[in-house]
Write an enzyme that holds these catalytic residues in place. Structure first.
Site, PDB file in Angstrom:
ATOM      1  N   THR A   1      13.285  57.838  -8.504  1.00 48.55           N
ATOM      2  CA  THR A   1      13.197  57.641  -6.848  1.00 48.55           C
ATOM      3  C   THR A   1      14.086  56.459  -6.751  1.00 48.55           C
ATOM      4  OG1 THR A   1      11.155  56.375  -6.814  1.00 48.55           O
ATOM      5  CG2 THR A   1      10.935  58.804  -6.855  1.00 48.55           C
TER       6      THR A   1
ATOM      7  N   LYS B   1      -2.045  49.707  -5.007  1.00 47.92           N
ATOM      8  CA  LYS B   1      -2.166  50.993  -5.559  1.00 47.92           C
ATOM      9  C   LYS B   1      -3.824  51.066  -6.113  1.00 47.92           C
ATOM     10  CE  LYS B   1       1.665  52.903  -4.381  1.00 47.92           C
ATOM     11  NZ  LYS B   1       1.633  54.088  -3.702  1.00 47.92           N
TER      12      LYS B   1
ATOM     13  N   GLY C   1      13.026  61.101  -2.129  1.00 49.00           N
ATOM     14  CA  GLY C   1      12.136  60.743  -3.259  1.00 49.00           C
ATOM     15  C   GLY C   1      11.013  61.809  -3.190  1.00 49.00           C
TER      16      GLY C   1
ATOM     17  N   ASN D   1       2.282  59.443   1.150  1.00 47.87           N
ATOM     18  CA  ASN D   1       3.157  59.032   0.040  1.00 47.87           C
ATOM     19  C   ASN D   1       3.960  57.837   0.511  1.00 47.87           C
ATOM     20  OD1 ASN D   1       5.270  59.788  -2.122  1.00 47.87           O
ATOM     21  ND2 ASN D   1       6.549  59.724  -0.126  1.00 47.87           N
TER      22      ASN D   1
ATOM     23  N   TYR E   1       2.042  45.018  -5.952  1.00 49.15           N
ATOM     24  CA  TYR E   1       1.844  46.554  -6.039  1.00 49.15           C
ATOM     25  C   TYR E   1       0.773  47.138  -6.854  1.00 49.15           C
ATOM     26  CZ  TYR E   1       3.941  51.224  -6.620  1.00 49.15           C
ATOM     27  OH  TYR E   1       4.317  52.222  -6.525  1.00 49.15           O
TER      28      TYR E   1
ATOM     29  N   ASP F   1       5.839  55.121  11.657  1.00 48.00           N
ATOM     30  CA  ASP F   1       5.610  54.022  11.085  1.00 48.00           C
ATOM     31  C   ASP F   1       4.166  54.179  10.751  1.00 48.00           C
ATOM     32  OD1 ASP F   1       4.938  51.470  10.516  1.00 48.00           O
ATOM     33  OD2 ASP F   1       5.597  50.421  12.395  1.00 48.00           O
TER      34      ASP F   1
END
Length: 254
Positions: free
Chosen positions: A192, A159, A17, A90, A155, A63
């Site tokens: 992605t 973010k 991605g 990322n 999520y 990791d």
């Protein structure tokens, strides 16, 4: 001109991605790229592909949720390639779930990869870069870190955390005179595996409704996001820190 010759970039989640596309683009502009991921075979193959076309790429297993692994990886990367001057945080995962049906395990899993790991990576990079002439840190957030979505509870939160962590770190580095810029990038929906894997789990019609909400009427390619990351990594964004760069086809303009 975005010339990154002589610079070393470490990219997380680089096997696929946006991470892989960013590795390709930065290498094309002269950077030595250290590609990291938990997907060892895919990551190594991606690095090899860059080398085959004349780029300088290396793969390291990382990791991102491990504090010790960050220390060891930065040591290994800088020992092999020289000081790190670009970090792209990322790596990320997604979980579909509303505030009612998201489990605590889902919440913790998303936070560990999307938020905790960005803290660990940013902190490690600042400590490293301040002694090696500064650099640029790019944290991959999302438009979901700016606007809410009923089925992306964890999520959204993860973010959003990346968005403000970035601003806090940017202020600190500027005030200390480290020469380190810290910015966040906020992609919209891109083509992605993260998006592809999540869409079948979303409510019926979610993909169609999302596409209809994007004024440009298409999902981004990973390469389009990577070009914006290249801008933040380069000196062409030299007066930007603590900024959020939205790349979403106009979705949040409504």
């Amino acid at each position: 001109m975005k010339d990154l010759s002589g610079r070393v970039a470490l990219i997380t989640g680089a096997a696929r991605g946006i991470g892989r596309a960013s590795s390709n683009v930065l290498a094309q502009h002269g950077a030595t790229v250290v590609m990291t991921d938990v997907l060892a075979e895919e990551g190594a193959a991606a690095a090899e592909a860059i080398c085959k076309v004349g780029g300088d790429a290396h793969f390291l297993l990382l990791d991102v949720t491990s504090e010790n692994a960050w220390h060891d990886t930065l040591d290994a990367a800088s020992g092999r390639c020289g000081p790190i001057s670009i970090l792209i945080n990322n790596a990320g995962i997604g979980e579909i779930g509303t505030i009612e049906d998201t489990s605590f395990d889902q919440w913790k899993r998303v936070m560990a990869v999307n938020s905790d790991a960005v803290f660990l990576g940013t902190r490690a990079a600042v400590r490293h870069m301040k002694d090696h002439g500064g650099g640029s840190i790019i944290n991959v957030s999302s438009i979901e870190g700016i606007v809410g979505n009923a089925v992306l509870t964890a999520y959204n939160a993860s973010k959003g955390a990346v968005r403000l962590l970035t601003k806090s770190a940017a202020l600190h580095c500027a005030q200390q005179g480290y020469g380190i810029r810290v910015n966040s990038i906020h992609p919209g929906f891109a083509e992605t595996s993260l998006v592809a894997d999540a869409l079948p789990l979303a409510p019926e019609g979610f993909a169609e409704d999302t596409l209809a909400d994007i004024p440009m009427n298409l999902f981004a390619s990973p390469e389009e996001i990577a070009k914006a990351i290249l801008f933040l990594a380069s000196d062409e964004s030299s007066y930007m820190t603590g900024s959020e760069l939205v790349v979403d086809g106009g979705l949040t303009a409504r």
